[in-house]
Scaffold this active site. Sequence first.
Site, PDB file in Angstrom:
ATOM      1  N   ASP A 184       0.831  -1.213   0.000  1.00  0.00           N
ATOM      2  CA  ASP A 184       0.000   0.000   0.000  1.00  0.00           C
ATOM      3  C   ASP A 184       0.864   1.261   0.000  1.00  0.00           C
ATOM      4  O   ASP A 184       1.984   1.256   0.527  1.00  0.00           O
ATOM      5  CB  ASP A 184      -0.908  -0.013   1.239  1.00  0.00           C
ATOM      6  CG  ASP A 184      -2.066   0.971   1.103  1.00  0.00           C
ATOM      7  OD1 ASP A 184      -2.438   1.307  -0.049  1.00  0.00           O
ATOM      8  OD2 ASP A 184      -2.586   1.399   2.147  1.00  0.00           O
ATOM      9  N   HIS A 201       1.839   3.864  -9.179  1.00  0.00           N
ATOM     10  CA  HIS A 201       1.674   2.433  -9.444  1.00  0.00           C
ATOM     11  C   HIS A 201       2.877   1.902 -10.229  1.00  0.00           C
ATOM     12  O   HIS A 201       3.338   0.788 -10.005  1.00  0.00           O
ATOM     13  CB  HIS A 201       0.365   2.156 -10.182  1.00  0.00           C
ATOM     14  CG  HIS A 201      -0.847   2.406  -9.327  1.00  0.00           C
ATOM     15  ND1 HIS A 201      -0.984   1.869  -8.067  1.00  0.00           N
ATOM     16  CD2 HIS A 201      -1.973   3.150  -9.532  1.00  0.00           C
ATOM     17  CE1 HIS A 201      -2.132   2.261  -7.534  1.00  0.00           C
ATOM     18  NE2 HIS A 201      -2.743   3.043  -8.412  1.00  0.00           N
ATOM     19  N   LEU A 212      11.220 -20.412  -4.780  1.00  0.00           N
ATOM     20  CA  LEU A 212      10.208 -19.561  -4.146  1.00  0.00           C
ATOM     21  C   LEU A 212       8.843 -19.718  -4.835  1.00  0.00           C
ATOM     22  O   LEU A 212       8.768 -19.711  -6.066  1.00  0.00           O
ATOM     23  CB  LEU A 212      10.640 -18.094  -4.252  1.00  0.00           C
ATOM     24  CG  LEU A 212       9.664 -17.058  -3.702  1.00  0.00           C
ATOM     25  CD1 LEU A 212       9.737 -17.002  -2.180  1.00  0.00           C
ATOM     26  CD2 LEU A 212       9.954 -15.672  -4.284  1.00  0.00           C
TER      27      LEU A 212
HETATM   28  C1  IPE Z   1      -5.193  -2.775  -0.141  1.00  0.00           C
HETATM   29  O1  IPE Z   1      -4.965  -1.418  -0.279  1.00  0.00           O
HETATM   30  C2  IPE Z   1      -5.167  -3.442  -1.496  1.00  0.00           C
HETATM   31  C3  IPE Z   1      -3.858  -3.546  -2.141  1.00  0.00           C
HETATM   32  C4  IPE Z   1      -2.707  -3.129  -1.648  1.00  0.00           C
HETATM   33  C5  IPE Z   1      -3.858  -4.198  -3.418  1.00  0.00           C
HETATM   34  P1  IPE Z   1      -6.166  -0.382  -0.388  1.00  0.00           P
HETATM   35  O2  IPE Z   1      -5.547   0.964  -0.543  1.00  0.00           O
HETATM   36  O3  IPE Z   1      -7.107  -0.808  -1.455  1.00  0.00           O
HETATM   37  O4  IPE Z   1      -6.886  -0.542   1.012  1.00  0.00           O
HETATM   38  P2  IPE Z   1      -7.755   0.484   1.863  1.00  0.00           P
HETATM   39  O5  IPE Z   1      -8.789   1.052   0.934  1.00  0.00           O
HETATM   40  O6  IPE Z   1      -6.811   1.528   2.357  1.00  0.00           O
HETATM   41  O7  IPE Z   1      -8.317  -0.321   2.982  1.00  0.00           O
HETATM   42  C1  IPE Z   2      -1.734   0.312  -3.297  1.00  0.00           C
HETATM   43  O1  IPE Z   2      -1.496   1.682  -3.350  1.00  0.00           O
HETATM   44  C2  IPE Z   2      -1.925  -0.275  -4.674  1.00  0.00           C
HETATM   45  C3  IPE Z   2      -3.302  -0.688  -4.963  1.00  0.00           C
HETATM   46  C4  IPE Z   2      -4.284  -0.656  -4.128  1.00  0.00           C
HETATM   47  C5  IPE Z   2      -3.566  -1.183  -6.300  1.00  0.00           C
HETATM   48  P1  IPE Z   2      -2.667   2.743  -3.237  1.00  0.00           P
HETATM   49  O2  IPE Z   2      -2.990   3.217  -4.612  1.00  0.00           O
HETATM   50  O3  IPE Z   2      -3.809   2.250  -2.438  1.00  0.00           O
HETATM   51  O4  IPE Z   2      -1.895   3.902  -2.459  1.00  0.00           O
HETATM   52  P2  IPE Z   2      -2.531   4.917  -1.419  1.00  0.00           P
HETATM   53  O5  IPE Z   2      -3.083   4.121  -0.273  1.00  0.00           O
HETATM   54  O6  IPE Z   2      -3.597   5.680  -2.141  1.00  0.00           O
HETATM   55  O7  IPE Z   2      -1.384   5.778  -1.015  1.00  0.00           O
HETATM   56 MG    MG Z   3      -4.191   2.378  -0.414  1.00  0.00          MG
END
Ligand code: IPE
Ligand code: IPE
Ligand code: MG
Length: 244
Positions: A27, A44, A138
């Site tokens: 995240d 991303h 792995l």
């Molecule tokens: C969890 O992150 C999903 C992934 C890292 C793929 P999110 O950004 O979607 O989760 P929330 O919305 O903060 O709970």
């Molecule tokens: C996690 O990064 C990746 C996915 C959920 C695909 P985020 O895009 O949720 O990053 P934040 O939480 O907005 O910083």
């Molecule tokens: Mg996120």
Amino acid sequence: MTANSEASKRSDSSDPIAPLHVAIIMDGNGRWAQTRGLDVSEGHHAGFENLRRVVADFAKRGVSYLTLYAFSTENWDRPESEVNGILELAIAVIAHEAQQLNENGVRIKHLGRVDRISPELRDELEQAVTITASNTGLTLGIAFDYGGRAEITNAARQMIADGVSANDVDESKVAEYLYTADMPDVDLLIRTGGDFRISNFLLWQTAYSEFYSSEILWPDFFGEHIDKAFESFSERQRRFGKRA
Ligand code: IPE
Ligand code: IPE
Ligand code: MG
């Protein structure tokens, strides 16, 4: 020996041991981009670059199973352009990395639904899973269109479709029907980006995982940050509900 008995044997040892199965909620890509004044797609992109950087690192540390949360069942609700960008990045990274991972003995598994992702991504994933299926290094689980609730619901539906009788439904039977069928439970669950929640990841498999939350945003989580997570894990006392 099954993967789960291997894990419990390792957890009985008094030596500090590497976690057998590490799962990561990757995240913080959005915030990484935001703090740099960049578009979320750049975040991303940096996130997928980091994924390529760290996989070999985990293998070197003695981890046998690494499961990465790349896209949740809820992430479809993000803006269409962001979702399409993530799908494109995933296709490009798998197409680019599968051969090298195969040469390194990595076995790729896809955890999640296959009916909603683009045909291009489905093909790339299927091909990567097929070419690496007999590798013994792995095991890399890629959780894409993954949701813990969807996984358990799907397991229940499949058991009924297969005519499994109620008497035969126990915890090991349910585990057989999960996407992680031949993988052990998670020992160490890492979440980057500073939050303390599970966001529908591996609900069943994390029942007794050690949780580690890092403030570091996913694109910057490598090297010493991984060291810190392992150090923290080695200091945990796992009891699995028993009297220590
Ligand atoms: C969890 O992150 C999903 C992934 C890292 C793929 P999110 O950004 O979607 O989760 P929330 O919305 O903060 O709970
Ligand atoms: C996690 O990064 C990746 C996915 C959920 C695909 P985020 O895009 O949720 O990053 P934040 O939480 O907005 O910083
Ligand atoms: Mg996120």
